[in-house]
Design a protein around this motif. Sequence first.
Motif, PDB file in Angstrom:
ATOM      1  N   ALA A 152       0.847  -1.198   0.000  1.00  0.00           N
ATOM      2  CA  ALA A 152       0.000   0.000   0.000  1.00  0.00           C
ATOM      3  C   ALA A 152       0.877   1.241   0.000  1.00  0.00           C
ATOM      4  O   ALA A 152       1.849   1.325   0.761  1.00  0.00           O
ATOM      5  N   LYS A 153       0.548   2.177  -0.869  1.00  0.00           N
ATOM      6  CA  LYS A 153       1.226   3.469  -0.898  1.00  0.00           C
ATOM      7  C   LYS A 153       0.224   4.491  -0.368  1.00  0.00           C
ATOM      8  O   LYS A 153      -0.890   4.611  -0.900  1.00  0.00           O
ATOM      9  N   VAL A 154       0.607   5.201   0.673  1.00  0.00           N
ATOM     10  CA  VAL A 154      -0.297   6.185   1.264  1.00  0.00           C
ATOM     11  C   VAL A 154      -0.149   7.496   0.499  1.00  0.00           C
ATOM     12  O   VAL A 154       0.933   8.049   0.386  1.00  0.00           O
ATOM     13  N   GLY A 156      -5.298  11.111  -1.028  1.00  0.00           N
ATOM     14  CA  GLY A 156      -6.690  10.667  -0.980  1.00  0.00           C
ATOM     15  C   GLY A 156      -6.910   9.370  -0.221  1.00  0.00           C
ATOM     16  O   GLY A 156      -8.022   8.884  -0.115  1.00  0.00           O
ATOM     17  N   GLY A 157      -5.872   8.745   0.289  1.00  0.00           N
ATOM     18  CA  GLY A 157      -6.016   7.456   0.983  1.00  0.00           C
ATOM     19  C   GLY A 157      -4.862   6.536   0.648  1.00  0.00           C
ATOM     20  O   GLY A 157      -3.712   6.943   0.638  1.00  0.00           O
ATOM     21  N   ARG A 158      -5.194   5.270   0.355  1.00  0.00           N
ATOM     22  CA  ARG A 158      -4.144   4.290   0.043  1.00  0.00           C
ATOM     23  C   ARG A 158      -4.284   3.806  -1.387  1.00  0.00           C
ATOM     24  O   ARG A 158      -5.385   3.568  -1.864  1.00  0.00           O
ATOM     25  N   ARG A 159      -3.141   3.589  -2.053  1.00  0.00           N
ATOM     26  CA  ARG A 159      -3.128   2.962  -3.374  1.00  0.00           C
ATOM     27  C   ARG A 159      -2.508   1.588  -3.218  1.00  0.00           C
ATOM     28  O   ARG A 159      -1.378   1.465  -2.748  1.00  0.00           O
ATOM     29  N   ALA A 180       1.933  -5.063 -10.537  1.00  0.00           N
ATOM     30  CA  ALA A 180       0.906  -4.267 -11.210  1.00  0.00           C
ATOM     31  C   ALA A 180      -0.116  -3.798 -10.175  1.00  0.00           C
ATOM     32  O   ALA A 180      -0.086  -4.216  -9.018  1.00  0.00           O
ATOM     33  N   ARG A 181      -1.038  -2.952 -10.633  1.00  0.00           N
ATOM     34  CA  ARG A 181      -2.080  -2.436  -9.739  1.00  0.00           C
ATOM     35  C   ARG A 181      -3.181  -3.472  -9.501  1.00  0.00           C
ATOM     36  O   ARG A 181      -3.915  -3.385  -8.536  1.00  0.00           O
ATOM     37  N   GLU A 182      -3.319  -4.450 -10.414  1.00  0.00           N
ATOM     38  CA  GLU A 182      -4.334  -5.496 -10.278  1.00  0.00           C
ATOM     39  C   GLU A 182      -3.664  -6.873 -10.258  1.00  0.00           C
ATOM     40  O   GLU A 182      -2.636  -7.072 -10.901  1.00  0.00           O
ATOM     41  N   VAL A 183      -4.276  -7.821  -9.552  1.00  0.00           N
ATOM     42  CA  VAL A 183      -3.694  -9.163  -9.407  1.00  0.00           C
ATOM     43  C   VAL A 183      -3.541  -9.891 -10.749  1.00  0.00           C
ATOM     44  O   VAL A 183      -2.455 -10.410 -11.044  1.00  0.00           O
ATOM     45  N   PRO A 184      -4.575  -9.941 -11.608  1.00  0.00           N
ATOM     46  CA  PRO A 184      -4.420 -10.690 -12.866  1.00  0.00           C
ATOM     47  C   PRO A 184      -3.296 -10.149 -13.760  1.00  0.00           C
ATOM     48  O   PRO A 184      -2.575 -10.918 -14.390  1.00  0.00           O
ATOM     49  N   GLU A 185      -3.124  -8.841 -13.767  1.00  0.00           N
ATOM     50  CA  GLU A 185      -2.071  -8.234 -14.576  1.00  0.00           C
ATOM     51  C   GLU A 185      -0.688  -8.580 -14.010  1.00  0.00           C
ATOM     52  O   GLU A 185       0.253  -8.866 -14.755  1.00  0.00           O
ATOM     53  N   ALA A 186      -0.557  -8.595 -12.694  1.00  0.00           N
ATOM     54  CA  ALA A 186       0.710  -8.966 -12.054  1.00  0.00           C
ATOM     55  C   ALA A 186       1.055 -10.419 -12.369  1.00  0.00           C
ATOM     56  O   ALA A 186       2.209 -10.746 -12.664  1.00  0.00           O
TER      57      ALA A 186
END
Length: 195
Positions: free
Chosen positions: A36-38, A41-44, A67-73
């Motif tokens: 998680a990157k704080v 606006g919150g956490r990414r 990646a930002r999404e599991v399937p892409e990673a």
Amino acid sequence: MAEGRDGGGRGRDRDRRDRDGDGEFVDRLVHINRVAKVVKGGRRFGFAALVVVGDQKGRVGFGHGKAREVPEAIRKATESAKRGLIRVPLREGRTLHHDVHGRHGAGRVILRAAPAGTGIIAGGPMRAIFETLGMHDVVAKSQGSSNPYNMIRATFDALKNEDSPRAVAARRSIKVSVLQGRRIGGDAEAAPAEA
């Protein structure tokens, strides 16, 4: 919080067959890490996947993708694994030719050849490697770090040190039958000398 559970890193049972131009590959998801990157606006959230790919005929590779999404990673990790395949010589297509040690960072592994019917006696990430490699009988022990990245790299270090009798005979410029004959003959000659 289903997303949190998926990203927890316990996705070892994921097994897929993938038809590719080079043949049929099996890939196993070994580990998923959620970070998680704080920000303002919150956490990414981002995901890192560790995948092992093999053809179950002696070729295996591992890859890491973020990646930002599991399937892409997972897709990135699988592509990375296919680019880095290594070939491992197997005795009778089921086990190692000899015992080997591997090391990466604080991770140390010992791989031992085993008789038919033993099965794969190994834990976690090492089991994924042996199953995708097509190995049926092996005894493995992990010492030191239990980090899946270190364990996989140490196992690959050990597998790269694996030699077949054909490779040893070629390096020594002798025939395989002579090499194996010396081993059998040497044992037979040593036994009467002791008696």
